[in-house]
Design a protein around this motif. Structure first.
Motif, PDB file in Angstrom:
ATOM      1  N   PRO A   8      -3.105  56.036  80.713  1.00 17.89           N
ATOM      2  CA  PRO A   8      -2.437  55.257  79.762  1.00 17.89           C
ATOM      3  C   PRO A   8      -1.698  54.270  78.940  1.00 17.89           C
ATOM      4  O   PRO A   8      -0.516  54.493  79.680  1.00 17.89           O
ATOM      5  N   ARG A  33      -3.532  50.886  69.664  1.00 16.53           N
ATOM      6  CA  ARG A  33      -3.508  52.073  71.093  1.00 16.53           C
ATOM      7  C   ARG A  33      -4.727  51.618  71.388  1.00 16.53           C
ATOM      8  O   ARG A  33      -5.062  51.268  72.248  1.00 16.53           O
ATOM      9  N   GLN A  59      -5.400  49.955  74.992  1.00 14.88           N
ATOM     10  CA  GLN A  59      -7.340  50.410  75.636  1.00 14.88           C
ATOM     11  C   GLN A  59      -7.609  49.572  75.947  1.00 14.88           C
ATOM     12  O   GLN A  59      -8.243  49.538  77.203  1.00 14.88           O
TER      13      GLN A  59
END
Length: 273
Positions: A153, A248, A252
């Protein structure tokens, strides 16, 4: 510290201001022959996409992180310096624990790297620098050989930096570092040794620590590095107040793009060595 000298308005010589983060051009010049050897002879790095790196102005190289030691940063910097259409110094951000390691933190600073703090990155971009980041952090290099080339991540700081500094993001994929120093385990119970070295763990590879210092030498794998087309977030989003969830999602998206580039390079590479 090495300092460039420039000519004053009346013919007098003036020293260029020292880099606020400790970059020393003289040290950089001394390590260039070793970097060139590793880049051209040892790892035989193939590079493409250098046309995507801007010749000037702020930009952020966002790359996958792999291998137990940060040789991927040095090879990305070498790719920009030795193969770039407009060679530039890449100011990589390094994890804070590195600063505590004897001699290592000082050396990193002298060759152009900077401790990974948001304020430091923002200051570099404000100066028009080319900044390199590994959003996976320590998780990228500590994930183990069984999970090689599976990106972990991403943190979101680079998204906010891109928007605030109006700096394009250059997705960067690296293949070769995972096999150069394959991590098969971690030695975490270091005690006084860990405190002295300033590291949270020591990587265990098929050769280290069993063969001592020789076992720490990376293997001569074949490397590929690809720089993707710039992602310009600030063109459409600069007027928005980016929330954590949005950051985020954007991080991503960049992660998926780099993962795809990694898969493509693995398919193109004829062999590991």
């Amino acid at each position: 510290m090495g300092q460039r000298v420039r000519q004053g308005s009346r013919g007098s010589q003036q020293k260029a201001p020292a880099d606020p983060f400790g970059y020393d051009p003289a040290v950089h010049q001394r390590v260039r022959p070793l970097l060139r050897f590793l880049f051209e002879r040892y790892w035989r790095v193939r590079v493409d996409g250098v046309e995507h790196i801007p010749g000037r102005g702020p930009a952020i190289l966002v790359a996958n992180h792999s291998g137990a030691i940060p040789i991927d940063a040095s090879m990305i910097a070498a790719a920009v310096e030795f193969r770039g259409l407009h060679p530039r110094l890449v100011r990589f951000l390094y994890d804070r624990f590195v600063e505590q390691m004897p001699l290592v933190g000082s050396f990193y600073r002298k060759v152009g790297s900077v401790p990974a703090r948001y304020a430091n990155a923002a200051a570099l971009l404000a100066r028009g620098e080319l900044v390199g980041v590994f959003p996976e952090g320590v998780a990228g290099v500590a994930k183990g050989f069984a999970r090689r080339y599976r990106l972990q991540p991403f943190r979101t700081g680079f998204v906010r930096l891109s928007l605030s500094a109006r700096a394009p993001i250059i997705p960067t994929a690296v293949v070769g570092a995972e096999e150069a120093y394959p991590v098969i385990g971690r030695w975490e119970r270091l005690g006084p040794v860990g405190r002295f070295l300033g590291v949270p763990y020591l990587p265990v590879t098929p050769l280290f620590p069993w063969f001592g210092v020789l076992g720490a030498i990376p293997l001569p794998t074949r490397w590929y590095i690809r720089f993707g087309a710039p992602v310009i977030l600030y063109r459409d989003l600069a007027h928005l107040q980016i929330r954590t969830r949005t950051a985020r999602m954007l991080a991503q998206d960049i992660r998926r793009q780099i993962q795809q580039m990694v898969h493509e390079l693995l398919a193109e590479r004829p062999s590991v060595f």
